[in-house]
Design a protein around this motif. Sequence first.
Motif, PDB file in Angstrom:
ATOM      1  N   PRO A   1     -15.529 116.744 143.737  1.00 29.05           N
ATOM      2  CA  PRO A   1     -16.655 117.207 142.958  1.00 29.05           C
ATOM      3  C   PRO A   1     -17.837 117.839 143.746  1.00 29.05           C
ATOM      4  CG  PRO A   1     -15.984 115.059 141.863  1.00 29.05           C
ATOM      5  CD  PRO A   1     -15.155 115.416 143.410  1.00 29.05           C
ATOM      6  N   SER A   2     -17.890 117.489 145.101  1.00 29.42           N
ATOM      7  CA  SER A   2     -18.807 117.742 146.022  1.00 29.42           C
ATOM      8  C   SER A   2     -18.348 119.165 146.599  1.00 29.42           C
ATOM      9  CB  SER A   2     -18.866 116.900 147.080  1.00 29.42           C
ATOM     10  OG  SER A   2     -17.848 116.840 148.006  1.00 29.42           O
ATOM     11  N   ARG A   3     -17.159 119.417 146.644  1.00 32.65           N
ATOM     12  CA  ARG A   3     -16.645 120.609 146.990  1.00 32.65           C
ATOM     13  C   ARG A   3     -16.977 121.799 145.796  1.00 32.65           C
ATOM     14  NH1 ARG A   3     -15.748 125.520 149.658  1.00 32.65           N
ATOM     15  NH2 ARG A   3     -13.743 126.344 148.921  1.00 32.65           N
TER      16      ARG A   3
ATOM     17  N   GLY B   1     -31.676 112.895 144.613  1.00 38.15           N
ATOM     18  CA  GLY B   1     -31.315 112.796 145.826  1.00 38.15           C
ATOM     19  C   GLY B   1     -30.149 112.040 146.163  1.00 38.15           C
ATOM     20  N   PHE B   2     -29.412 111.801 147.117  1.00 38.63           N
ATOM     21  CA  PHE B   2     -28.094 111.152 147.403  1.00 38.63           C
ATOM     22  C   PHE B   2     -28.480 109.755 148.048  1.00 38.63           C
ATOM     23  CE2 PHE B   2     -24.242 109.767 149.411  1.00 38.63           C
ATOM     24  CZ  PHE B   2     -23.500 109.915 148.399  1.00 38.63           C
ATOM     25  N   TYR B   3     -28.286 108.630 147.380  1.00 41.88           N
ATOM     26  CA  TYR B   3     -28.407 107.238 147.803  1.00 41.88           C
ATOM     27  C   TYR B   3     -27.417 106.519 148.283  1.00 41.88           C
ATOM     28  CZ  TYR B   3     -33.378 108.152 146.798  1.00 41.88           C
ATOM     29  OH  TYR B   3     -34.740 108.808 146.833  1.00 41.88           O
ATOM     30  N   MET B   4     -27.040 105.934 149.305  1.00 40.04           N
ATOM     31  CA  MET B   4     -25.848 104.929 149.673  1.00 40.04           C
ATOM     32  C   MET B   4     -26.257 103.731 148.791  1.00 40.04           C
ATOM     33  SD  MET B   4     -24.075 106.685 151.352  1.00 40.04           S
ATOM     34  CE  MET B   4     -23.028 105.611 151.977  1.00 40.04           C
ATOM     35  N   LYS B   5     -25.171 103.082 148.384  1.00 47.68           N
ATOM     36  CA  LYS B   5     -25.217 101.653 147.652  1.00 47.68           C
ATOM     37  C   LYS B   5     -25.999 100.930 148.113  1.00 47.68           C
ATOM     38  CE  LYS B   5     -21.059 102.817 145.014  1.00 47.68           C
ATOM     39  NZ  LYS B   5     -19.392 102.407 144.787  1.00 47.68           N
ATOM     40  N   ASP B   6     -26.050 100.767 149.488  1.00 50.57           N
ATOM     41  CA  ASP B   6     -26.839  99.659 150.222  1.00 50.57           C
ATOM     42  C   ASP B   6     -28.323 100.037 150.577  1.00 50.57           C
ATOM     43  OD1 ASP B   6     -25.954 101.275 152.254  1.00 50.57           O
ATOM     44  OD2 ASP B   6     -25.189  99.812 153.367  1.00 50.57           O
TER      45      ASP B   6
ATOM     46  N   GLU C   1     -19.678 111.381 147.323  1.00 58.19           N
ATOM     47  CA  GLU C   1     -19.937 112.308 148.531  1.00 58.19           C
ATOM     48  C   GLU C   1     -21.177 113.194 148.332  1.00 58.19           C
ATOM     49  OE1 GLU C   1     -15.405 112.937 150.503  1.00 58.19           O
ATOM     50  OE2 GLU C   1     -16.374 114.663 149.022  1.00 58.19           O
ATOM     51  N   PRO C   2     -22.079 113.340 149.167  1.00 58.92           N
ATOM     52  CA  PRO C   2     -23.126 114.222 148.980  1.00 58.92           C
ATOM     53  C   PRO C   2     -22.451 115.660 148.878  1.00 58.92           C
ATOM     54  CG  PRO C   2     -23.131 113.576 151.272  1.00 58.92           C
ATOM     55  CD  PRO C   2     -22.092 112.755 150.726  1.00 58.92           C
ATOM     56  N   SER C   3     -23.179 116.573 148.249  1.00 59.24           N
ATOM     57  CA  SER C   3     -22.880 117.988 148.206  1.00 59.24           C
ATOM     58  C   SER C   3     -23.916 118.866 148.655  1.00 59.24           C
ATOM     59  CB  SER C   3     -22.569 118.329 146.622  1.00 59.24           C
ATOM     60  OG  SER C   3     -23.572 118.449 145.746  1.00 59.24           O
TER      61      SER C   3
END
Length: 266
Positions: A54-56, A237-242, A189-191
Amino acid sequence: MPADKTPSLDQVRARIDAVDAELLHLIDERTALAEQVRAAKQAQGGEITFGLRPSREAQVMRRLLAMPRKAASIGLVARIWRELMGDNLNRQGSFHVALWGGRQGQARITELGRQRFGQSVYMRTVDKPEMLLSEAKTLGGVGLGLLTNDSAWWARLLVEPKLTAFAVLPCLSAWGPPEALAVAEVPMEPSGEGDETLWVTDSTLQSWEIEVRFSADGVAARLLTEANGLKLFSLAGFYMKDDERLARAPGKLTGVIGAAPAPFDL
């Protein structure tokens, strides 16, 4: 007076025929490359896995839509390349989509599925949202479900660590508000710029109160849907789970279930 340089109808039609021939040649070449990708993976001794990235795809779409265009609309570009990408995936290996639309949304979820994955992929409707999650756990499987006010099926991803929500449909705001989520066993993954993180909470606060709490921590949040005492938010924005900002957010049962590109026409 200058001579009229407007081409004749026959000339325009002749040019359309020529462009059609060029398009067919390029589409055929692109399609052949999908088969080469599969062959290259096998030649390297790699295991044949689901080719969905999906990121690609999001990066490709943003790059295309940023290119100069004279007349092609964003919607036309999105439909054409979604069709090409879906066919590409189908040629690389197993690819199938399970659709759940609730009591009255099967026609709509089918339409959204075709918009996102194209006409070549095999799709089937399922009676329960649990079934789309089961389908998403199989090789090449994707689950696509409507966001309804009578099922919080998406919250089950909190206990399905291998499954990720990777798309909010439709992908263009001009095609309507957020209506569905796509899930699969793909990496989160971030895109790039324009990502949104999908976050669930069981907080009893009003949605606007939760949005205010997030805002105080520098996070822009908006409610996507709620059902059965659970709420699904999109965080800009892209946030990590932790991420510690998410750890401070209200609710006892909370967590990130995936990330998706924001609508490409925003």
